[in-house]
Each structure stands twice: as C-alpha cells, then as structure tokens.
Design an enzyme around this catalytic site. Structure first.
Site, mmCIF file in Angstrom:
data_model
loop_
_atom_site.group_PDB
_atom_site.id
_atom_site.type_symbol
_atom_site.label_atom_id
_atom_site.label_comp_id
_atom_site.label_asym_id
_atom_site.label_seq_id
_atom_site.Cartn_x
_atom_site.Cartn_y
_atom_site.Cartn_z
ATOM 1 N N LYS A 1 11.391 22.760 -13.276
ATOM 2 C CA LYS A 1 10.358 21.737 -13.137
ATOM 3 C C LYS A 1 9.716 21.850 -11.752
ATOM 4 C CE LYS A 1 8.494 17.425 -14.020
ATOM 5 N NZ LYS A 1 8.604 16.120 -14.641
ATOM 6 N N ARG B 1 0.804 -1.234 0.000
ATOM 7 C CA ARG B 1 0.000 0.000 0.000
ATOM 8 C C ARG B 1 0.831 1.276 0.000
ATOM 9 N NH1 ARG B 1 -3.261 -3.063 3.415
ATOM 10 N NH2 ARG B 1 -5.142 -3.743 2.327
ATOM 11 N N HIS C 1 11.987 9.699 -27.355
ATOM 12 C CA HIS C 1 11.015 10.665 -26.839
ATOM 13 C C HIS C 1 11.512 12.115 -26.991
ATOM 14 C CE1 HIS C 1 7.968 12.500 -24.326
ATOM 15 N NE2 HIS C 1 8.937 13.045 -23.591
ATOM 16 N N GLU D 1 -1.236 18.474 -11.918
ATOM 17 C CA GLU D 1 -1.487 18.913 -13.301
ATOM 18 C C GLU D 1 -2.946 19.257 -13.580
ATOM 19 O OE1 GLU D 1 0.772 16.985 -16.432
ATOM 20 O OE2 GLU D 1 -0.741 17.582 -17.897
ATOM 21 N N ARG E 1 0.921 23.164 -14.847
ATOM 22 C CA ARG E 1 1.894 22.093 -15.101
ATOM 23 C C ARG E 1 1.794 21.572 -16.528
ATOM 24 N NH1 ARG E 1 3.505 16.929 -11.122
ATOM 25 N NH2 ARG E 1 5.030 16.042 -12.536
ATOM 26 N N HIS F 1 4.259 13.246 -29.180
ATOM 27 C CA HIS F 1 3.636 11.948 -28.866
ATOM 28 C C HIS F 1 3.037 11.309 -30.114
ATOM 29 C CE1 HIS F 1 3.086 12.931 -24.314
ATOM 30 N NE2 HIS F 1 4.224 12.308 -24.539
ATOM 31 N N LYS G 1 5.384 12.005 -10.913
ATOM 32 C CA LYS G 1 4.538 11.218 -11.807
ATOM 33 C C LYS G 1 5.221 9.888 -12.027
ATOM 34 C CE LYS G 1 2.283 14.536 -14.876
ATOM 35 N NZ LYS G 1 2.144 14.848 -16.318
ATOM 36 N N GLU H 1 14.533 18.282 -23.660
ATOM 37 C CA GLU H 1 13.647 18.589 -22.520
ATOM 38 C C GLU H 1 14.210 19.754 -21.703
ATOM 39 O OE1 GLU H 1 10.701 17.302 -22.103
ATOM 40 O OE2 GLU H 1 10.672 15.201 -22.719
ATOM 41 N N ASN I 1 4.063 20.221 -21.250
ATOM 42 C CA ASN I 1 3.776 19.425 -22.441
ATOM 43 C C ASN I 1 4.072 20.166 -23.742
ATOM 44 O OD1 ASN I 1 2.868 17.115 -21.063
ATOM 45 N ND2 ASN I 1 0.895 18.101 -20.688
ATOM 46 N N HIS J 1 4.783 18.352 -26.923
ATOM 47 C CA HIS J 1 4.499 16.940 -26.663
ATOM 48 C C HIS J 1 3.292 16.398 -27.414
ATOM 49 C CE1 HIS J 1 7.630 17.217 -23.715
ATOM 50 N NE2 HIS J 1 7.433 15.993 -23.283
#
Ligand SMILES: NC(=O)c1ccc[n+]([C@@H]2O[C@H](COP(=O)([O-])OP(=O)(O)OC[C@H]3O[C@@H](n4cnc5c(N)ncnc54)[C@H](O)[C@@H]3O)[C@@H](O)[C@H]2O)c1
Ligand SMILES: [Zn+2]
Length: 369
Positions: free
Chosen positions: A229, A124, A268, A239, A243, A254, A146, A188, A247, A250
C-alpha cells in the site's frame, strides 16, 4: 524478531512509520511520550474495541504518565456520519484538546476514517496516530491518509487526505476480532498480490492457513501488505493515477454493497472478494486475461472462506439493472465511459478508462445463469 516489522512510508515531510508487532499497543505509551513530549491525547474508538482492547491502551498510556480523554462511538459503518463526526469533534473540544495535542484512532476502518477526518478539521487540523485493530484496517485503511465519512449520496464522499504521524498495528488485538471480519480483511490483503505482485499471491496460496492461525506468516503478510500500500501511496498520494489500482474489485464490490444496503449481509471485504473474481472473469470474457487465472483466484478466495459469487449473498439477489445503476454512480465514472480495474492475469492489473457499459451489463447477465 520474527513477528515484528517496521515499515516506513516515505512521504517527505509527511513521512511516518508503521510498527507491526504483537505488543505494538503495549509499547505505545513510551513511543507517544517520546514522539510528543508535552501532548495530551484524545482517544476515539468504538464500543466493541472499547470493551475488548481499550484496557490495554489505557494501561500503556497510564504507565507512561500520559493524559487522555476517551470517546466511543457505536460500532459499525453508520458511525461514519456527519452526526457522529459532530459528536466526536465536540467531545474532543470539551476535553480541551489543543492544536498540539494528538488524536488516537483506536479501532477498525470506521474509527480510523472518522477519527482521522475529525483530526483534520479540529482546530484547523490536529496530528493523529492510527492504532488499527481490525485486519482490514491494518493492511489497508490505516495506511495512506484517506479519511472521511459517508453521505446519503454515497460512501466516503466527505473527507480529507490527512496522513497519520505513526501507525501501531498490534497483532494481539486481532485475537478478539471475529473470524468473518478477519476473512474480509484477508480479501484486501490478497488484492495486493492480484494487482502487481503474483509472487505474493502464490505465497498466500501456500501460507493462508498459517495467516488465519496467527503464526509468523501473519505478521509477515500484514507488513508486506502495508509495504504494498505504501508503494502506491508514495507514488500517488492523492490518487491521480496508479493509486486507483487499489480499487481492483471495488467497482463491482461497491455496487454489491450498495445493493445490499451496506448491511451485515455483505461486509466490504466480502464485496471486494466477489468483485475481484468478477474483475478477473470479466477480463477473461473480454479476451484480456486467461480464464484459468479467474478460476485460480476464485479457488483461493473460496478456500479462505470468502464468498466469490453473487449468489452466495444471503437474501434477494440484486438485479443486474440495479447493480448497473450503482456502477454508473460510482465515483470512477468519467463522462459516460466506465473506468474499471481490469487485469491481464494474476499480478497484472491495469486501469481501463473506456469500458462499455453494455459489455458490463451483458457480463453481469451471464453471471445470473
Ligand atoms: N481510508 C481508507 O483508505 C480505507 C480503505 C479501506 C477501507 N476503508 C473503510 O474502512 C471501513 C471498514 O473497516 P473495518 O472492516 O475495519 O470495519 P469496522 O471498523 O466496522 O470494524 C469491523 C468490526 O470489527 C470490530 N472490531 C475492530 N477491531 C476489533 C478487535 N480487535 N476486536 C473485536 N472487534 C473489533 C468493530 O467494532 C466492527 O464491529 C469502511 O468504512 C471503509 O470505507 C477506508
Ligand atoms: Zn477496500
């Protein structure tokens, strides 16, 4: 020290520090002993990092008299899977890690995302520390909490927000990272300048050579990126708003990654590089941003050795129709209108929730010429 930076992520009870230093790994044994006096440790890594960097981590843990178990997954994005999650969870349980023990994510973004997510569900929820060994992981994925894995339905669709207790970004680890991966991480890094920090972008234009060569500018740039960041993460941990600016590039990126099957054809960060140039060009086409900014962004990323347009992707060119399908499936779609990160120019990106798909289509068609 010129090459050492400490960045604090101020998230109240979930606050933590990022140490950027050439010997961050070598100091980790003592640091962990001090932070978690009676804990045992479960190291999750991948096969490349195991070979190149694990001996250093083992040495520092041994010297501090810490006990640990190790599991290594195959290197690569495909390890962000439910099967691999199952394997690492079972390995950690088999090693008899208890709830108060600590997971160490030792590798690039793939390991960080997988190990962080495993930590969030084992018993948990266990605490974990990030030891990012790729540039991308140091400037991006290890910061912010994340975590997650991929589903056949798409990337990062299964996961949790789970903040680490400490991040050790070791500069020496980057010496075994290949050049192409380093460049992908650089994309990035440049992103933070393009979002809201033009000064940083201009500084990168002047200093990128030193960053690639590994001088003090590298440590400074990594710490600056972590701070950038951190700002977005502390303002908007889950987000819900700002935030999303992270992206930038992106949505296009993506779509290109999906169209190339998340393969070696396009990393990426390379997709993000092309995507950021497209976001600037698209903003220029919409009359929001000056065209010369798009050119300037493209010139810099090109100088850094990154791809900046779709035709540079090896193999068959993805069709605009296919890209549009991926864009529509991207998680940043709400009720038919497309959400894009657009820009008014270098350092002034913004979230636009009402982008007309037809305009995007027409823009991508133009790029084919
Ligand atoms: N959680 C987040 O906020 C976030 C943000 C951005 C990206 N990501 C995720 O990060 C992943 C990409 O991360 P990445 O680019 O680090 O990929 P990666 O983890 O696959 O690492 C890239 C390659 O470099 C190797 N490597 C890493 N460190 C090395 C070292 N020091 N020496 C030699 N080889 C080394 C790895 O084995 C791998 O082959 C993606 O899955 C992406 O979704 C997550
Ligand atoms: Zn990214």
């Amino acid at each position: 020290m010129q090459n050492e930076h400490l960045v604090h992520i101020d998230l109240g009870q979930r606050a933590y520090d990022i140490l950027v230093a050439p010997d961050a790994i070598d100091r980790l044994g003592e640091k962990l002993k001090e932070m978690f006096p009676s804990a045992r440790f479960g190291i999750i890594t991948d096969t490349n990092v195991e070979k190149e960097q694990l001996p250093r981590l083992k040495r520092t843990l041994d010297e501090a008299g810490l006990e640990y178990a190790i599991t290594a997954v195959p290197a690569g994005e495909s390890s962000k899977s439910i099967d691999m999650l199952n394997r690492v969870v079972e390995d950690m349980l088999a090693a008899r890690l208890e709830r108060n023990d600590i997971i160490i994510a030792f590798g690039g973004g793939v390991v960080g995302d997988l190990a962080g997510f495993a930590a969030s569900i084992i018993r948990r929820g266990m605490e974990f520390v990030q030891v990012p060994t790729s540039l991308l992981a140091q400037v991006d994925s290890s910061v912010g909490g994340k975590t997650g894995i991929n589903s056949p339905h798409g990337k990062n669709l299964i996961g949790a927000f789970h903040q680490p207790k400490f991040v050790a970004a070791d500069l020496t680890a980057l010496t075994t990272l290949n050049e192409r991966q380093f460049r992908a991480g650089y994309a990035e890094m440049a992103k933070y300048g393009l979002i809201d920090d033009a000064e940083f972008f201009f500084w990168l234009e002047e200093n990128y050579r030193e960053i690639f060569e590994g001088g003090p500018a590298r440590a400074k740039a990594i710490a600056h990126a972590c701070r950038a960041k951190a700002r977005f993460v502390t303002e908007d941990e889950k987000e819900l708003g700002a935030r999303a600016l992270l992206n930038l590039g992106h949505t296009f990126g993506h779509a290109l990654e999906a169209a190339t099957g998340y393969s070696d054809r396009l990393l990426h960060g390379e997709g993000v590089s092309i995507g950021m140039v497209l976001a600037h060009k698209f903003s220029a086409k919409l009359g929001i941003a000056p065209g010369q900014d798009a050119t300037r962004v493209q010139n810099h990323l090109e100088a850094a050795g990154l791809p900046t347009n779709i035709s540079q992707i090896p193999g068959d060119r993805p069709s605009v129709e296919e890209l549009m399908q991926h864009i529509a499936q991207d998680k940043k779609v709400s009720r038919g209108a497309l959400t894009f990160i657009l820009t008014k120019g270098i350092g002034t990106a913004f979230i636009e929730k009402n982008v007309d798909a037809n305009e995007v289509f027409a823009f991508l068609k133009e790029q084919e010429n």
